[in-house]
Structures are given as C-alpha cells and as structure tokens.
Motif scaffolding. Structure first.
Motif, PDB file in Angstrom:
ATOM      1  N   MET A 154       0.751  -1.254  -0.099  1.00 28.13           N
ATOM      2  CA  MET A 154      -0.068   0.029  -0.123  1.00 28.13           C
ATOM      3  C   MET A 154       0.907   1.220   0.021  1.00 28.13           C
ATOM      4  O   MET A 154       1.718   1.080   0.721  1.00 28.13           O
ATOM      5  CB  MET A 154      -0.842  -0.097   1.257  1.00 28.13           C
ATOM      6  N   ALA A 155       0.806   2.099  -0.906  1.00 28.71           N
ATOM      7  CA  ALA A 155       1.327   3.230  -1.144  1.00 28.71           C
ATOM      8  C   ALA A 155       0.613   4.556  -1.047  1.00 28.71           C
ATOM      9  O   ALA A 155      -0.454   4.627  -1.625  1.00 28.71           O
ATOM     10  CB  ALA A 155       2.213   3.161  -2.332  1.00 28.71           C
ATOM     11  N   THR A 156       1.135   5.575  -0.644  1.00 27.10           N
ATOM     12  CA  THR A 156       0.560   6.797  -0.895  1.00 27.10           C
ATOM     13  C   THR A 156       1.430   7.865  -1.581  1.00 27.10           C
ATOM     14  O   THR A 156       2.646   7.733  -1.415  1.00 27.10           O
ATOM     15  CB  THR A 156       0.450   7.395   0.518  1.00 27.10           C
ATOM     16  N   ASP A 157       0.718   8.845  -2.533  1.00 28.57           N
ATOM     17  CA  ASP A 157       1.561   9.382  -3.559  1.00 28.57           C
ATOM     18  C   ASP A 157       1.306  10.894  -3.173  1.00 28.57           C
ATOM     19  O   ASP A 157       0.162  11.308  -3.607  1.00 28.57           O
ATOM     20  CB  ASP A 157       1.327   8.905  -4.922  1.00 28.57           C
ATOM     21  N   ALA A 158       2.142  11.660  -2.488  1.00 32.82           N
ATOM     22  CA  ALA A 158       1.890  12.977  -2.332  1.00 32.82           C
ATOM     23  C   ALA A 158       3.055  13.923  -2.767  1.00 32.82           C
ATOM     24  O   ALA A 158       4.275  13.326  -2.419  1.00 32.82           O
ATOM     25  CB  ALA A 158       1.664  13.366  -0.804  1.00 32.82           C
ATOM     26  N   SER A 159       2.935  14.845  -3.506  1.00 30.15           N
ATOM     27  CA  SER A 159       3.920  15.500  -3.968  1.00 30.15           C
ATOM     28  C   SER A 159       4.981  14.584  -5.166  1.00 30.15           C
ATOM     29  O   SER A 159       6.087  14.675  -5.077  1.00 30.15           O
ATOM     30  CB  SER A 159       4.693  16.298  -3.082  1.00 30.15           C
ATOM     31  N   ASN A 160       4.259  13.468  -5.937  1.00 32.00           N
ATOM     32  CA  ASN A 160       5.043  12.639  -6.655  1.00 32.00           C
ATOM     33  C   ASN A 160       6.017  11.748  -5.719  1.00 32.00           C
ATOM     34  O   ASN A 160       7.026  11.385  -6.294  1.00 32.00           O
ATOM     35  CB  ASN A 160       5.612  13.510  -7.698  1.00 32.00           C
ATOM     36  N   VAL A 161       5.767  11.756  -4.331  1.00 35.35           N
ATOM     37  CA  VAL A 161       6.932  10.911  -3.747  1.00 35.35           C
ATOM     38  C   VAL A 161       6.078   9.851  -3.223  1.00 35.35           C
ATOM     39  O   VAL A 161       5.244   9.966  -2.420  1.00 35.35           O
ATOM     40  CB  VAL A 161       7.720  11.633  -2.454  1.00 35.35           C
ATOM     41  N   LYS A 162       6.504   8.527  -3.492  1.00 38.78           N
ATOM     42  CA  LYS A 162       5.636   7.543  -2.939  1.00 38.78           C
ATOM     43  C   LYS A 162       6.099   6.937  -1.907  1.00 38.78           C
ATOM     44  O   LYS A 162       7.407   6.887  -1.584  1.00 38.78           O
ATOM     45  CB  LYS A 162       5.644   5.983  -4.110  1.00 38.78           C
ATOM     46  N   VAL A 163       5.394   6.722  -0.792  1.00 36.49           N
ATOM     47  CA  VAL A 163       5.602   6.076   0.421  1.00 36.49           C
ATOM     48  C   VAL A 163       4.930   4.599   0.782  1.00 36.49           C
ATOM     49  O   VAL A 163       3.575   4.541   0.732  1.00 36.49           O
ATOM     50  CB  VAL A 163       5.210   7.061   1.747  1.00 36.49           C
ATOM     51  N   TYR A 164       5.638   3.724   0.802  1.00 36.72           N
ATOM     52  CA  TYR A 164       5.209   2.177   0.714  1.00 36.72           C
ATOM     53  C   TYR A 164       4.991   2.020   2.444  1.00 36.72           C
ATOM     54  O   TYR A 164       6.091   2.048   3.278  1.00 36.72           O
ATOM     55  CB  TYR A 164       6.055   1.316   0.166  1.00 36.72           C
ATOM     56  N   THR A 165       3.866   1.403   2.877  1.00 33.96           N
ATOM     57  CA  THR A 165       3.834   0.701   4.231  1.00 33.96           C
ATOM     58  C   THR A 165       4.304  -0.654   4.102  1.00 33.96           C
ATOM     59  O   THR A 165       3.414  -1.306   3.545  1.00 33.96           O
ATOM     60  CB  THR A 165       2.328   1.068   4.648  1.00 33.96           C
ATOM     61  N   ASN A 225       4.292   3.568  18.107  1.00 34.09           N
ATOM     62  CA  ASN A 225       3.202   4.302  18.195  1.00 34.09           C
ATOM     63  C   ASN A 225       2.264   3.663  19.327  1.00 34.09           C
ATOM     64  O   ASN A 225       2.373   2.616  19.775  1.00 34.09           O
ATOM     65  CB  ASN A 225       2.420   3.827  16.796  1.00 34.09           C
ATOM     66  N   GLU A 226       0.742   4.117  19.399  1.00 29.50           N
ATOM     67  CA  GLU A 226       0.041   3.645  20.161  1.00 29.50           C
ATOM     68  C   GLU A 226      -0.877   2.491  19.759  1.00 29.50           C
ATOM     69  O   GLU A 226      -1.849   1.969  20.492  1.00 29.50           O
ATOM     70  CB  GLU A 226      -0.984   4.874  20.636  1.00 29.50           C
ATOM     71  N   GLY A 227      -0.351   1.949  18.740  1.00 31.86           N
ATOM     72  CA  GLY A 227      -1.185   0.835  18.109  1.00 31.86           C
ATOM     73  C   GLY A 227      -0.571  -0.415  18.464  1.00 31.86           C
ATOM     74  O   GLY A 227       0.766  -0.809  19.096  1.00 31.86           O
ATOM     75  N   ILE A 228      -1.110  -1.569  18.071  1.00 31.21           N
ATOM     76  CA  ILE A 228      -0.477  -2.867  18.350  1.00 31.21           C
ATOM     77  C   ILE A 228       0.799  -3.110  17.552  1.00 31.21           C
ATOM     78  O   ILE A 228       2.000  -3.259  17.730  1.00 31.21           O
ATOM     79  CB  ILE A 228      -1.412  -4.048  18.190  1.00 31.21           C
ATOM     80  N   GLN A 229       0.567  -2.901  16.095  1.00 36.55           N
ATOM     81  CA  GLN A 229       1.526  -3.000  15.180  1.00 36.55           C
ATOM     82  C   GLN A 229       2.573  -1.987  15.180  1.00 36.55           C
ATOM     83  O   GLN A 229       2.221  -0.727  15.080  1.00 36.55           O
ATOM     84  CB  GLN A 229       1.278  -3.446  13.903  1.00 36.55           C
ATOM     85  N   MET A 230       3.833  -2.034  15.124  1.00 36.67           N
ATOM     86  CA  MET A 230       4.704  -0.990  14.611  1.00 36.67           C
ATOM     87  C   MET A 230       4.984  -0.733  13.213  1.00 36.67           C
ATOM     88  O   MET A 230       5.155  -1.640  12.641  1.00 36.67           O
ATOM     89  CB  MET A 230       6.050  -1.459  15.604  1.00 36.67           C
ATOM     90  N   ALA A 231       4.553   0.478  12.907  1.00 38.85           N
ATOM     91  CA  ALA A 231       4.638   0.737  11.575  1.00 38.85           C
ATOM     92  C   ALA A 231       6.213   1.018  10.964  1.00 38.85           C
ATOM     93  O   ALA A 231       6.898   1.584  11.721  1.00 38.85           O
ATOM     94  CB  ALA A 231       3.809   2.015  11.300  1.00 38.85           C
ATOM     95  N   THR A 232       6.216   0.596   9.618  1.00 33.93           N
ATOM     96  CA  THR A 232       7.437   0.736   8.805  1.00 33.93           C
ATOM     97  C   THR A 232       7.240   1.266   7.482  1.00 33.93           C
ATOM     98  O   THR A 232       6.383   0.430   6.971  1.00 33.93           O
ATOM     99  CB  THR A 232       8.353  -0.600   8.647  1.00 33.93           C
ATOM    100  N   TYR A 233       7.851   2.456   7.413  1.00 29.88           N
ATOM    101  CA  TYR A 233       7.693   3.119   5.744  1.00 29.88           C
ATOM    102  C   TYR A 233       8.991   2.919   4.836  1.00 29.88           C
ATOM    103  O   TYR A 233      10.074   3.222   5.571  1.00 29.88           O
ATOM    104  CB  TYR A 233       7.174   4.442   5.829  1.00 29.88           C
ATOM    105  N   TYR A 234       8.924   2.674   3.760  1.00 25.68           N
ATOM    106  CA  TYR A 234       9.799   2.657   2.685  1.00 25.68           C
ATOM    107  C   TYR A 234       9.502   3.961   1.745  1.00 25.68           C
ATOM    108  O   TYR A 234       8.567   3.673   1.095  1.00 25.68           O
ATOM    109  CB  TYR A 234       9.942   1.465   2.246  1.00 25.68           C
ATOM    110  N   ILE A 235      10.557   4.572   1.534  1.00 26.83           N
ATOM    111  CA  ILE A 235      10.199   5.850   0.655  1.00 26.83           C
ATOM    112  C   ILE A 235      11.813   5.742  -0.369  1.00 26.83           C
ATOM    113  O   ILE A 235      12.850   6.051  -0.093  1.00 26.83           O
ATOM    114  CB  ILE A 235      10.534   7.262   1.270  1.00 26.83           C
ATOM    115  N   PRO A 236      11.335   5.235  -1.383  1.00 28.56           N
ATOM    116  CA  PRO A 236      12.434   4.974  -2.454  1.00 28.56           C
ATOM    117  C   PRO A 236      13.162   6.160  -2.953  1.00 28.56           C
ATOM    118  O   PRO A 236      14.545   6.211  -3.033  1.00 28.56           O
ATOM    119  CB  PRO A 236      11.778   4.094  -3.806  1.00 28.56           C
ATOM    120  N   GLN A 237      12.793   7.369  -3.018  1.00 26.20           N
ATOM    121  CA  GLN A 237      13.173   8.471  -3.558  1.00 26.20           C
ATOM    122  C   GLN A 237      14.215   8.936  -2.166  1.00 26.20           C
ATOM    123  O   GLN A 237      15.006  10.004  -2.531  1.00 26.20           O
ATOM    124  CB  GLN A 237      12.078   9.749  -3.731  1.00 26.20           C
TER     125      GLN A 237
END
Length: 777
Positions: free
Chosen positions: A1-12, A353-365
């Motif tokens: 799952m990725a978000t694309d803001a300002s043409n920079v993809k952020v993958y969870t 974070n305050e959730g169960i799973q710890m989030a990790t994000y990958y930004i190729p750029q």
C-alpha cells in the motif's frame, strides 16, 4: 500500500498504512493473532499486508525503537506488560523478548550490537541489561525524562525534573557530581526534557522546559558555554498562546555546526552554532509538541543531503533545510506516534506508536533499501502501477444508513458487526450476500447502464448532418406553449392596430407597447435554460395517462378520448342513432334547424368546456373564443327557424310485428307508431276520429313546441299570450317564462355582452326546444 503525495511514493511495509482507510484496526489484528495457527490465517496474513519483519508489534503499544550501530538488530520497548523486544534483521524475525517491572522512558545501546544497553524507567530506576538479561538496577532522585551516553568518559547523562542533570559513570560504577543548570534571567527551569551529544566535538545540548532556552555545556570543564534563546514572540504568534515555551527535541548534525531544535508549539528551528538566529523555521501545523527531529544523511538518491525529519504525534514531515516551506514527503500514521527512527543510509523509517503493530515505511526516493531488505526495491517497482485499496480484503466498512438499507441493522451489538468510527466493519461475504438479496438486479442494472453509456459514447463519434436541436420529450407541452405564444402575439398585434387608430390614446399606446416589448423579451419555458431538462431528460416526461394529469387537464383528456378509435359496440350504437336522427328530421324540419336547436344544448352541457366557476379568478381565452363562436352560430340558426310551426300529433302504439320504420318517412315519430290497421281505416272521418280518440286515450302523447312570432294558430298549435297590453312593445314578442325576442340591441353595449349569458344553465334540459313525451309504462 502506497501513498503518493507530491510525486513521492511512501510504501507501508509493516503495520498500518499511512493515511489509508484500509488500515487494519486493532480488533482485527487481535483476532488474527488468536487464530495464528491454520492455513486460512496464514493466507489472510500474506494476501492482506506486506510484513517486512514478522511479529513487529507489542501487545498494547510501543514506546521507543532504535537500530543497533552494526545494523543487524532492532531494539524496541513497549507495553503491556512492560517489556523489551529484539528482532534479528538478517532473519526478519523476533529474537527474544524481556520483561521489566516498569515502563521504559528511554534507552541507549552501549555496544555496537544489542548485548549491552541502559534503560531509564518511569519509576525513577535505571536498569543495565547484558546478553544474559537484567544486570543491575539503581535509582535517581527525581523522575527521569531522557538519557545519553558519552563514550569518551563513560558517563551516562540522565535528565529529570528540576535543574539538575545526573551523571552515572559506568567505569567507576557510581554517580558523579550532577550538572546544575543556571536559570539566570530567563525564568524558572521546570525540568530538562532532552539531552543531545554532538558526534563531532561532544558538545552537550540540553532542552529546557519552562523558559524557552537551550543550554550547551562542555563535558571537559562541566560548565555552560552558551545559552540559545528561542524567538518567543515569533513562535507564540504562530502556535500556542501559552507563556510556557519549551524545547522538546534536539538533534545535532554530523558536521558539528548545525542543530535542529523542536519546540512545544510544533515548530522546528534550524540553527548554525555560530549565529543566535535560526536560518529556517518549519511548522508542523497541529500545534503539538515535536517528539523527534533528526538529520537524514547519506544514501539519498533524489533528495540530496541536508534533509530534516520532524515529527509530532500526528504527522511526520521530511523537508529540505534550504526550502522548509515545502515538504519532500509527509506521512500521517494511523495511530499516535511515540517515537520515529530513521535507519541510517536508507529510505526506511520505523515508528513506535499507540497501536499494536509498529509501522515501517519505505520511501524509495529518500534512499535505497537496507542491505537486509534489498528485495523491497523489486517489490516496490512491481507495485508502482497499483492503486490504494478502498476496502479490506475480507471486511467492508458500512455506515448505519447503508446497514439499514441492507436489512442488517438487527445485527448491531452482535459479533457480526464491529463498531469503527461512524459505522461498522462487516464481513465482505455477508455484505455481498445481503446486497444481492436487497437488490437482485443490481449487477444487471449496472451492466445495462455501462452498456448504454458506452453505446451513447460511440454514437457521439458518428458523423451526422447538422440539424436544429429539437424537443425530445413533452412534445405536446412544447406545441401548446408555441400555440399560446402565437395567439398572444396575434392578440397583441390586433390590440396594437386598434389602438394605433386612436390618436387620443397615443401616450397610453406608447406605454403599453413598451410593456409588450418587455413581455416579448422575457424568456419562455422553451428558451429558459433552467427548464431545458423538461424537454430533454426522459425523467421529466409528463404521463398523460395518469389520474393527476386528468384532474389538471380534463378537457385534454376528453378530447383524447373522443379521438380514440371506436369499438364495435360504439359503432353499432352510432348507426342506430343516425337512423333515429334521420327519422327525427322529418318531424322537426330541416337539418339546419335540428342542428341549430341542439347545438346550444350540447354546448351548454359539455363538461369539457371552460367553466369559470371551476377556477375562480382564471380565464381560458381559447375556450371563451370557441364558446362565443358557437353561440353566434346558434343565434343565427335560431333566427332562421323562428317562423317554423310546431305540430302536436298523437303518438299511437306500434302494432305487433310492425316495423318502426314502415310508413311514410315524412310522418312524425308518433304517426309512425300508429298501428297499421288504424292507418288503413282512415277513409272516413268518423273512423278517423274514433281511432284518434282511442289512441289518445290508450297511447302516450308527443308534444313538440317551437316558439313562433306569428299571431295565428296552425296545426293545433296554441297561441301563448304573455303580459298585458301595456307591457308589449313594438317588434318585441314575449313568450315562455319572461323570455323575449326581437329586442333591439344597444349599440353601446360592450362586445363581451352582445352574446347573451356566459354562465352554464343549472337545469338538465335545453331552453331552445321543449319536448314533452308520454311513454308506455
């Protein structure tokens, strides 16, 4: 799952997706954790999310996360129960977990790997851990807030409430003299929030709580070498109006000259150690205290060096130090943040974070994938063409209104529905089944609509000759509007011609002509764009067969019924009525007389004609003109038939077996009903009188009376006298119940009053012809 803001993809790649509605809630994670065994659970786990590190989570929440200096392990602390967990990055799995008596506030690793670490707990204890487990515990006088380890002197600096910074020397195994921060003229020091040690020259930086300053100390002389005062007026004008301005985060760059300072107002300030004013200010936008700031160095492909990461509990922002107004990337996690860690030399971010799973994000750029996760680059390249999912792989989010439409509102409160925000999570299989039951033709309707839209789109590409845009629906309404406009235009022209002949009304004429021009310039329903859909969209088509239309337009419905085709029974009845009318012509006179006498009656009794009593205050000009024309014809036919005589003849019964149409065609209806035997015995007068008397006594009588202006009696007609001699006028005949004929019309009477009455008769019979019949019982 990725978000694309300002043409920079952020993958969870771990945990909840950033800013996505498809993030897995905690109850779903707990459910899958409980069903961790089994093929179905494994399949859902693999197909639903990408887990870079297996079991990268805590039972309740995570507090701090860091990687070791050798890059092979991740250490994190969390709750509940308070514990520390270590993951082996080479195996992408958890190595071990270790519990403690109190929650962790902060920790640092003393070696390049995970084997030695020091932890500051929230119960004022300081714990030392080794490879074998818990090693030693000590306490500090006040509740601690952060700690840092100075490798050159083996001193551990522990900040806490108050103005003292405690020193624990691990070489000597005892506390050293604490550092006492001077308040000066800046105000009371409530505590020291954070401590930072510069990797280039080991300068100590302390973030002060309460007076909006940051103090820098030399560890060799253990003295303050400088105080940095934040621009209070500038920061408080942006964010909070509270007087308490604090430094909540400090990070020094590897060059030894640049500092990033986060404040309690949600701002990040970049300083050069040689200047007292910041060269860049970044606002997080939420007004929340900044939890982490760090410099991103090395490994960046497109971002370049000098990127800064700042994070509060709501958002993570990565921006260039030279252009702080624009964001290189912005990440909004699904849960509140406690800590953010950037893996050095890569584009990978880890969050606690305050959730169960710890989030990790990958930004190729931002940078390449770490060596232990090099396969991320291949996966992200394949996912570049995919879009963000809007639903879970096995759950659907529905609102309460949609739930009621599906007929599943009775499941509220049961395990089948999981409350979430303003709706519920529902099993996707159950949702599909309920939707099919609620509307079995939903797919067919959708398919038909798609086919129709595609056909219409293809039809638009065809080459056609140009033609004027016509009316697609409600053509009868459009024709009626055009007819009314034409009649109104003709009426206005006639009125203008009449008034143009009068010189006395010249001023009034000009005034009304202007008004008529204004009326002509007004848009009509056909030309008004607001009503264009009435003649284009089939949804606005008028149903002329409905009851509502019949009640609003009775005359149109009646004419439509008259114009329809006749049935066989109606045609047979019409033939009989024509035969009877032919026989009646001989009794009443010529066809013109009969038509003239009956036309007035039909006009007065017609229900489809305009009746001013049905709609008070309204006028139907078209119906009035037709009514006036018909009355004029009736008056003309009445004038032609005023000298006609009325004959009174006995109505004799018809003999058995005798046809009703036998005999003389010129005989009246009563004469044709006389028995044939009686007609044959009319040679002598005596027999004729006898038969006439018998007929008069036994048979019903037919009397036809037509008023006449002549004064003599004829054909048994009785002369009627009305009124006295004084009331008689020359050329005026009075008859009936006060009726007169031959009255001269006054020339000054208005045009509308020249045609007699304009109201419908209340009686059921016509006043132009009275017929009295006595029929057999």
């Amino acid at each position: 799952m990725a978000t694309d803001a300002s043409n920079v993809k952020v993958y969870t790649v771990n945990g909840a997706a950033a800013g996505s509605s498809s993030s897995l809630p905690d109850w779903l994670t707990r459910k899958r954790a409980a069903k961790g065994k089994g093929k179905r659970a494994v399949r859902e786990h693999v197909e639903g999310t990408i887990e870079l590190i297996q079991g990268f989570e805590f039972p309740e929440a995570s507090i701090r996360v860091k990687t070791t200096r050798d890059g092979h392990h991740v250490i994190a602390t969390g709750t509940y129960k308070p514990q520390m967990r270590v993951w082996d990055l080479d195996q992408l799995s958890q190595k071990f977990e270790r519990h403690s008596d109190a929650e962790n506030v902060d920790f640092v690793t003393l070696s390049d790997d995970w084997t030695k670490s020091i932890h500051l707990q929230n119960d004022r204890t300081v714990e030392l851990h080794t490879q074998g487990g818990f090693h030693y515990r000590t306490r500090i006088p006040k509740f601690g807030r952060s700690l840092a380890y100075h490798f050159a002197s083996c001193d551990t600096y522990l900040t806490a409430s108050g103005n003292e910074v405690y020193r624990l020397n691990l070489d000597q195994g005892r506390f050293m003299t604490p550092l006492t921060l001077d308040e000066g003229n800046d105000g009371e020091i409530l505590g020291v929030n954070v401590v930072d040690i510069n990797p280039a020259h080991n300068l100590l930086g302390f973030g002060i709580d309460g007076n909006g300053t940051a103090q820098f100390w030399d560890p060799r002389s253990r003295s303050c070498v400088g105080v940095l005062r934040l621009p209070r007026d500038r920061l408080l004008s942006y964010g909070s109006r509270e007087d308490n301005l604090s430094v909540t985060a400090i990070s020094s760059r590897i060059d030894g000259l640049s500092y990033a300072i986060g404040t309690s107002t949600g701002h990040t300030l970049l300083y050069d150690i040689r200047a007292a004013k910041p060269f860049a200010i970044k606002d997080q936008g939420y007004g929340l205290p900044v939890k982490n700031v760090c410099w991103i160095e090395g490994g960046s492909r497109m971002a370049g060096d000098g990127m800064v990461l700042s994070a509060d509990k709501k958002v993570i922002k990565i921006w260039d130090r030279n252009t702080p107004a624009s964001n290189f990337a912005s990440i909004t996690p699904a849960n509140d943040l406690n800590d953010v860690h950037h893996v050095p030399g890569s584009g990978l971010l880890m969050t606690a974070n305050e959730g169960i799973q710890m989030a990790t994000y990958y930004i190729p750029q931002l940078g390449p994938a770490p060596r232990w996760a090099s396969f991320l680059e291949n996966i992200t390249e394949e996912m570049e063409d995919q879009t963000t999912r809007s639903v879970y792989e096995d759950y659907k989010f529905v609102e309460r209104n949609e739930l009621k439409t599906l007929g599943l509102d009775h499941l509220i409160g049961t395990p089948a529905l999981k409350p979430y925000m303003h709706g519920y999570f529902l099993s996707l299989k159950l949702y599909d089944t309920a939707r099919v039951i609620a509307n079995p033709f939903a797919y067919d309707e959708h398919r038909e609509r798609m086919v129709r839209e595609k056909m219409e789109k293809m039809a638009e590409t065809r080459i056609r000759t140009k033609k004027e845009a016509g009316v697609k629906v409600n053509k009868s309404l459009a024709e009626k509007i055009l007819r009314d406009q034409e009649k109104a235009k003709q009426k206005a022209e006639r009125k203008a011609r009449r008034k143009a002949a009068s010189d006395a009304m010249e001023v009034e004429e000009h005034g009304e002509s202007d008004q008529e021009e204004e009326e002509e310039s007004r848009p009509t329903i056909l030309s008004d764009p607001r009503f264009s859909k009435v003649f284009e969209d089939p949804a606005f088509a008028i149903d002329e067969t409905s009851r509502e239309y019949a009640l609003l337009n009775p005359s149109s419905v009646a004419h439509a019924g008259a114009n329809r085709g006749k049935t066989a029974v109606e045609e047979e009845e019409d033939e009989d009525s024509e035969d009877v009318s032919d026989d009646d012509d001989s009794m009443g006179g010529s066809d013109s007389e009969s038509d003239g006498a009956s036309s007035d009656s039909s006009a007065e009794g017609e229900l489809t004609m305009f009746d001013p009593r049905s709609r008070p205050g309204q006028r139907n000009i078209r119906a009035e003109e037709a009514y006036q024309r018909e009355r004029a014809e009736n008056r003309k036919s009445w004038t032609n038939s005023k000298n006609k005589k009325a004959s009174m003849v006995p109505m004799r019964p018809l003999a058995a077996g005798q046809s009703q149409r036998s005999g003389d065609k010129n005989a009246t209806f009563g004469q044709r009903r006389v028995p044939q035997s009686s007609n044959n015995n009319t040679m002598n007068a005596g027999s004729r009188k006898t038969s006439g008397a018998a007929a008069a006594a036994d048979a019903p009588m037919e009397i036809s009376w037509i008023p006449s202006s002549s004064g003599n009696d004829g054909g048994g007609e009785e002369k009627f006298k009305s009124g006295s001699a004084k009331s008689r006028r020359k050329g005026v005949e009075s008859f009936g119940a006060g009726l007169e004929r031959g009255v001269e019309e006054n020339a000054d009477v208005a045009e509308s009053e020249r045609h007699g009455r304009t109201k419908r008769r209340t009686g059921g019979r016509s006043g132009s012809k009275n017929v009295f019949r006595r029929m057999d019982k």
